[in-house]
Design an enzyme around this catalytic site. Structure first.
Site, PDB file in Angstrom:
ATOM      1  N   HIS A  77       0.827  -1.207   0.000  1.00 17.56           N
ATOM      2  CA  HIS A  77       0.000   0.000   0.000  1.00 17.56           C
ATOM      3  C   HIS A  77       0.863   1.260   0.000  1.00 17.56           C
ATOM      4  CE1 HIS A  77      -4.237  -1.568   1.098  1.00 17.56           C
ATOM      5  NE2 HIS A  77      -3.525  -2.552   0.568  1.00 17.56           N
ATOM      6  N   ASP A  78       2.045   1.191   0.572  1.00 16.10           N
ATOM      7  CA  ASP A  78       2.961   2.337   0.511  1.00 16.10           C
ATOM      8  C   ASP A  78       3.428   2.554  -0.927  1.00 16.10           C
ATOM      9  OD1 ASP A  78       4.553   4.451   1.442  1.00 16.10           O
ATOM     10  OD2 ASP A  78       6.298   3.148   1.604  1.00 16.10           O
TER      11      ASP A  78
END
Length: 338
Positions: A77-78
């Site tokens: 997700h980063d």
């Protein structure tokens, strides 16, 4: 040449103390490195970095192996939002964490990264970025649950801002995405069809909550789902609004292996976006190859995750090395002054 009696035990001891490059860590087809990244970036400034991360995570996973999937998910997700810059770690009412796709990130996984930040700083000072700590934690999550060992390029720096909510929502694939939408999302990140299937294999560990797949059960069972598997899921999610969870890979939910792909071949993929990989002719062939050969999956996964780990990285003088992963240094300094 014969070894003298005292030399043989010494040689065996030396071999056993080599870095953890086991049979799971064959020579991988590593992609080119982005400018500013290096394989041994911290050799001079934090030589024991990887040992510190591994020792702590080994202890963490002994208590809660589910955090391996949690850390891997934080990393994905980063990278998919604004690049691998640690922006997902920033907190605040408008932060990426507050956006709907990130509201199910495990708080304990985020806390583990903060804990690693403290351990690394204690040993080396503030020289390692939160983005790199997140990347190394993801690598260890794979390795310590039975997956391949691989080198992780390092040298990322941390962003000082987070992405707008609209960018976060647009960048993170939904568990209900079809393959056409997934391929477009990955193409926008310069990731291929092979990368899509290989990275989806990270769902071999972790859990999915009923809300993520209830529409495959209610009001009617998805025709692509194996009936026996559906019966299992109905027991876990007796209503469409149940708050329970089950393994993304029900065969070996805590082991990083190729059983996820075996699930898909048998109509036992949990999420619509997972099972769709076998239902779509463009990706079906790759799924079958990974189901039949774990080594092939491992090789392709390593290449794909290293490619992903270099998305829009900040290096050199860009960004900063956050002393607190949850706030930019300027904000931390302001709080300290207050």
């Amino acid at each position: 040449m014969a070894f003298k009696p005292l030399l043989l035990p010494l040689l065996l001891l030396l071999i056993s103390s080599l870095p953890l490059i086991s049979s799971r860590s064959e020579l991988h087809d590593y992609p080119p490195l982005a400018d500013g990244l290096a394989w041994e970036f911290y050799d001079d400034t934090c030589h024991d970095l990887e040992s510190i991360v591994r020792a702590h995570l080994r202890s963490v996973f002994d208590s809660d192996v589910g955090l391996a999937a949690g850390l891997l998910r934080v990393f994905f997700h980063d990278c998919f939002v604004q690049g691998c810059d640690g922006s997902v770690l920033l907190t605040g009412s408008d932060s990426e964490q507050a956006s709907p796709p990130n509201q199910t990130l495990r708080p304990k996984a985020l806390q583990v990264i903060d804990d690693l930040r403290g351990l690394v700083d204690e040993a080396c000072g503030s020289v390692v970025s939160c983005a790199d700590i997140t990347a190394l934690a993801a690598r260890e999550a794979v390795f310590l649950t039975g997956g391949p060992y691989f080198k992780m390029p390092l040298g990322r720096r941390d962003s000082v801002t987070f992405a707008p909510a609209a960018d976060t929502i647009a960048s993170i694939p939904s568990p209900r995405s079809n393959i056409t939408a997934l391929l477009k999302t990955f193409k926008d990140k310069k990731l291929s069809l092979m990368d899509l299937v290989a990275l989806s294999g990270a769902h071999t560990i972790g859990v999915g909550h009923c809300a993520a797949f209830a529409d495959r059960l209610y009001p009617a069972q998805d025709s692509d789902m194996d009936p026996s598997y559906a019966k299992r899921l109905y027991a876990t999610c007796p209503t469409a609004t149940a708050a329970n969870a089950t393994g993304l890979d029900f065969r070996s939910p805590d082991a990083f292996d190729n059983m996820y792909f075996v699930d898909l071949v048998n109509g036992e993929g949990l999420l619509a976006s997972d099972q769709g990989l076998f239902g779509d002719e463009r990706t079906k062939k790759v799924v079958k190859k990974f189901a039949g050969e774990q080594k092939r999956f491992f090789r392709k996964f390593v290449r794909a995750v290293i490619k992903m780990s270099q998305l829009d990285v900040l290096t050199g003088s860009k960004g900063e090395i956050r002393r607190d992963c949850t706030v930019p240094n300027s904000a931390a300094a302001g709080l300290s002054a207050m």
